[in-house]
Structure formats: C-alpha cells, structure tokens
Design an enzyme around this catalytic site. Structure first.
Site, PDB file in Angstrom:
ATOM      1  N   THR A  53       0.792  -1.202  -0.041  1.00  0.00           N
ATOM      2  CA  THR A  53       0.043   0.105   0.020  1.00  0.00           C
ATOM      3  C   THR A  53       1.083   1.369   0.220  1.00  0.00           C
ATOM      4  O   THR A  53       2.132   1.163   0.351  1.00  0.00           O
ATOM      5  CB  THR A  53      -1.080   0.033   1.241  1.00  0.00           C
ATOM      6  N   THR A  55       1.565   4.419   1.670  1.00  0.00           N
ATOM      7  CA  THR A  55       2.265   4.926   2.762  1.00  0.00           C
ATOM      8  C   THR A  55       3.139   3.807   3.264  1.00  0.00           C
ATOM      9  O   THR A  55       4.326   4.166   3.721  1.00  0.00           O
ATOM     10  CB  THR A  55       1.220   5.546   3.847  1.00  0.00           C
ATOM     11  N   CYS A  56       2.575   2.566   3.320  1.00  0.00           N
ATOM     12  CA  CYS A  56       3.242   1.550   3.882  1.00  0.00           C
ATOM     13  C   CYS A  56       4.664   1.261   3.258  1.00  0.00           C
ATOM     14  O   CYS A  56       5.938   1.028   3.538  1.00  0.00           O
ATOM     15  CB  CYS A  56       2.657   0.466   4.045  1.00  0.00           C
ATOM     16  N   SER A  57       4.367   1.288   1.860  1.00  0.00           N
ATOM     17  CA  SER A  57       5.648   1.078   0.807  1.00  0.00           C
ATOM     18  C   SER A  57       6.551   2.278   0.714  1.00  0.00           C
ATOM     19  O   SER A  57       7.705   2.049   0.520  1.00  0.00           O
ATOM     20  CB  SER A  57       5.192   0.636  -0.467  1.00  0.00           C
TER      21      SER A  57
END
Length: 167
Positions: A53, A55-57
C-alpha cells in the site's frame, strides 16, 4: 481495548516466509508464537494496514529498514513488521524493500494477533477487509513499553524516528 504500555504480548501465531532454508526453517510459511519469539528480547514492532500500500511502501517500512542499524545500536534485538497479509506476500514485499536481515516480515493473515491486541481496523468498505491499524511498539521481554498509534489515514506517530527517540 487496544494494548497499552505495561501489557504483555498475547500468545498468537504469526507466519514468516524465508527465501532460503535456514536452521530448521523451511522456505514456506513458518509459524511462530509471538509470546515465545519476544521472550528475552527487545523488539521494535511496526504494524501497518497492508503490504504494497502507498504509505506503507513509501514511508513506514522503509524508515525501519533504513534505521535498522540505529535500532540495534540502541539495544533492539529485532524489528518486526506485522501486517494482515499472508507470508508469501510479506516475504516478497520484504525482499523488494531490502528488509532481509534487517526487519522480520511477519504475516498475521487471519488477524489473530491484531485482534488479540485490539488493533484491528475494518476497511471492508474500501475493499480490504479487516486490517491492522498503523502503529509502532517497543517490547522488552514480552512486555509493551511504548505504543505509538496513528489515527486512520495518518502517518505521524509510528515512524521509525519517533520510536528511536523513545529508546
């Protein structure tokens, strides 16, 4: 109720994929009990809504990968990334992010651990099902020392830099 400082991590199973067989662990998903894995260690945990996703990545996991040496220099034995994904996805994502040897990519596919600590987030309306809230946590010998929770849709409290400043 969400887990708080002073609480013990619950017994719960998470899964880890290894790209190479090591010391009794196969390539495929290997089951680990959270409580047993945290015993006798200082662990930094980051949890996020999903692998791959935005922001996660782009921000959350990369911050911990980049700061892995700094965490270790401050006494952290392991960094865990927990997400409600399967072990194959977490393994592939970790490999792409350069996490191997820096951050353990732990799959909580059925959200067992996430539910037990009260950190589930229902994203069914957005097509993602039950996921984890975004947080970071410091755990010593299975006892939570610090929890940094981000409100849904934000990324401010759970950064690697913030958790490092709390060590």
């Amino acid at each position: 109720m969400a887990i708080q400082a002073g609480d013990k991590l619950p017994s719960s199973t998470v899964y880890e994929f290894f790209h190479e067989e090591t010391g009794g662990c196969s390539l495929g998903p290997n089951a680990f009990d959270v409580q047993k894995e945290a015993a006798g260690k200082t662990v930094a945990i980051l949890a996020l809504p999903g692998a791959y996703t935005p922001t996660c990545s782009a921000k959350h996991l990369p911050g911990f990968v980049q700061q892995a040496a700094a965490f270790r220099s401050k006494g952290v034995d392991e960094i865990w990334c927990v997400s409600v994904n399967d072990a194959f996805v977490m393994g592939a994502w970790g490999k792409e992010q350069g996490a191997n040897g820096k951050v353990r990519m732990l799959a909580d596919g059925a959200a067992e651990f996430t539910r037990k600590i009260g950190m589930e987030l229902d994203l069914t309306a957005r097509g993602m099902g039950v996921r984890s809230q975004r947080y970071s946590m410091l755990v010593k010998n299975g006892v939570v020392q610090v929890v940094n929770l981000d409100p849904p849709g934000t990324f401010e409290n759970s950064t690697a830099e913030k958790l490092l400043s709390q060590l």
